[in-house]
Design a protein around this motif. Structure first.
Motif, short mmCIF file in Angstrom:
data_model
loop_
_atom_site.label_atom_id
_atom_site.label_comp_id
_atom_site.label_asym_id
_atom_site.label_seq_id
_atom_site.Cartn_x
_atom_site.Cartn_y
_atom_site.Cartn_z
N ARG A 55 -6.33 -24.59 -50.43
CA ARG A 55 -6.39 -23.78 -49.21
C ARG A 55 -5.70 -22.43 -49.37
O ARG A 55 -5.61 -21.66 -48.42
CB ARG A 55 -5.77 -24.56 -48.05
N GLY A 100 -0.03 -28.21 -42.48
CA GLY A 100 -1.42 -28.37 -42.07
C GLY A 100 -2.07 -29.66 -42.55
O GLY A 100 -3.04 -30.12 -41.95
N SER A 116 2.04 -26.07 -37.52
CA SER A 116 0.61 -26.06 -37.82
C SER A 116 -0.17 -26.70 -36.68
O SER A 116 0.29 -27.64 -36.04
CB SER A 116 0.33 -26.84 -39.12
N ALA A 174 -4.33 -27.85 -35.94
CA ALA A 174 -5.69 -27.98 -36.45
C ALA A 174 -6.59 -28.49 -35.33
O ALA A 174 -6.28 -29.48 -34.67
CB ALA A 174 -5.73 -28.96 -37.62
N VAL A 180 -7.59 -23.81 -38.01
CA VAL A 180 -6.37 -24.37 -38.59
C VAL A 180 -5.32 -23.28 -38.72
O VAL A 180 -5.54 -22.29 -39.42
CB VAL A 180 -6.63 -25.00 -39.97
N ASP A 193 -1.42 -22.59 -39.94
CA ASP A 193 -0.33 -23.17 -40.72
C ASP A 193 0.60 -22.02 -41.09
O ASP A 193 0.27 -21.20 -41.94
CB ASP A 193 -0.88 -23.85 -41.98
#
Length: 242
Positions: free
Chosen positions: A85, A167, A206, A208, A218, A220
């Motif tokens: 990510r 996350g 975080s 989501a 999302v 984070d």
């Protein structure tokens, strides 16, 4: 509840560290379809390593240090997701920290978290000083179950350790059609305004949330200007902080 059907929260901590994750299920939302994440192409002097090879390497390092294969795998998956990510500050870059923690008995490499108290929608967990991802997964899974059964799941834990990207835990809930929230405090390494000594943590948070189709949101982030892991990451590379 015409907007939100399920809500769950998980928190866990180690001494001055507390981590928290929330999952909220949308009405009518049955499944979440994973998105494909693209990474930047490697530079000419860089090598590309497959995800399977990275996972194997991290698991081998952790089991050699003394962690069980199950715990090593849970950690490897979190670190791998961090790199995928783009959170390089919390990926393979942090593996040596976890290896030292297990080798030096700072945290345990095997065992199970225990539930100290619980009600239909809440629970208090003792992480028993295990690896953070092991405690985090245990608590998030418990929070999701409570959210499905009672409409809300709020799980707080003590005795945890660094748990990777916040996350990861929200994503566990999101993949089941829920909103997921994760947060933690950290050791005091940040200097408050006009302070001569560090007093605050980076305290990441975080969120989501599944969207329409395979879309999702999302967040984070650290509550400081930058995550400390990004500073460590750049210190190992010939780059300047801007």
């Amino acid at each position: 509840m015409n907007l939100l059907q399920r809500f769950s929260l998980f928190t866990c901590g180690h001494i001055s560290r507390y981590q928290s994750v929330i999952a909220i299920k949308s009405v009518g939302k049955k499944t979440f379809f994973s998105r494909q994440y693209c990474s930047k192409m490697a530079a000419p002097d860089e090598s590309v390593v497959s995800k399977n090879e990275m996972r194997r390497f991290m698991i081998d390092c952790m089991t050699t240090a003394g962690a069980s294969e199950s715990h090593a795998t849970q950690l490897a998956l979190v670190l791998l997701e961090g790199d995928i990510r783009g959170h390089y500050s919390h990926g393979l870059n942090r593996l040596d920290m976890y290896v030292r923690d297990v080798q030096q008995k700072v945290c345990k490499g095997d065992g199970e978290p225990t539930i100290l108290k619980e009600k239909a929608g809440t629970a208090w967990v003792d992480g028993n000083n295990l690896l953070g991802p092991v405690v985090g997964n245990f608590c998030m899974d418990l929070a999701i179950k409570k959210a499905k059964d009672a409409g809300i799941g709020w799980v707080v834990a003590k005795g945890s350790n660094h748990y990777g990207i916040a996350g990861w835990y929200g994503l566990r809930a999101m993949k089941q059609g829920m909103l997921g929230m994760s947060m933690t405090n950290t050791s005091p390494i940040s200097y408050p305004t006009r302070s001569a000594v560090p007093a605050l943590g980076t305290n990441p948070i975080s969120l989501a949330a599944p969207g329409t189709g395979d879309d999702a949101f999302v967040l984070d982030m650290a509550s400081t200007t930058v995550a400390i892991g990004k500073v460590y990451y750049l210190l190992k590379r010939p780059k300047k902080l801007s």
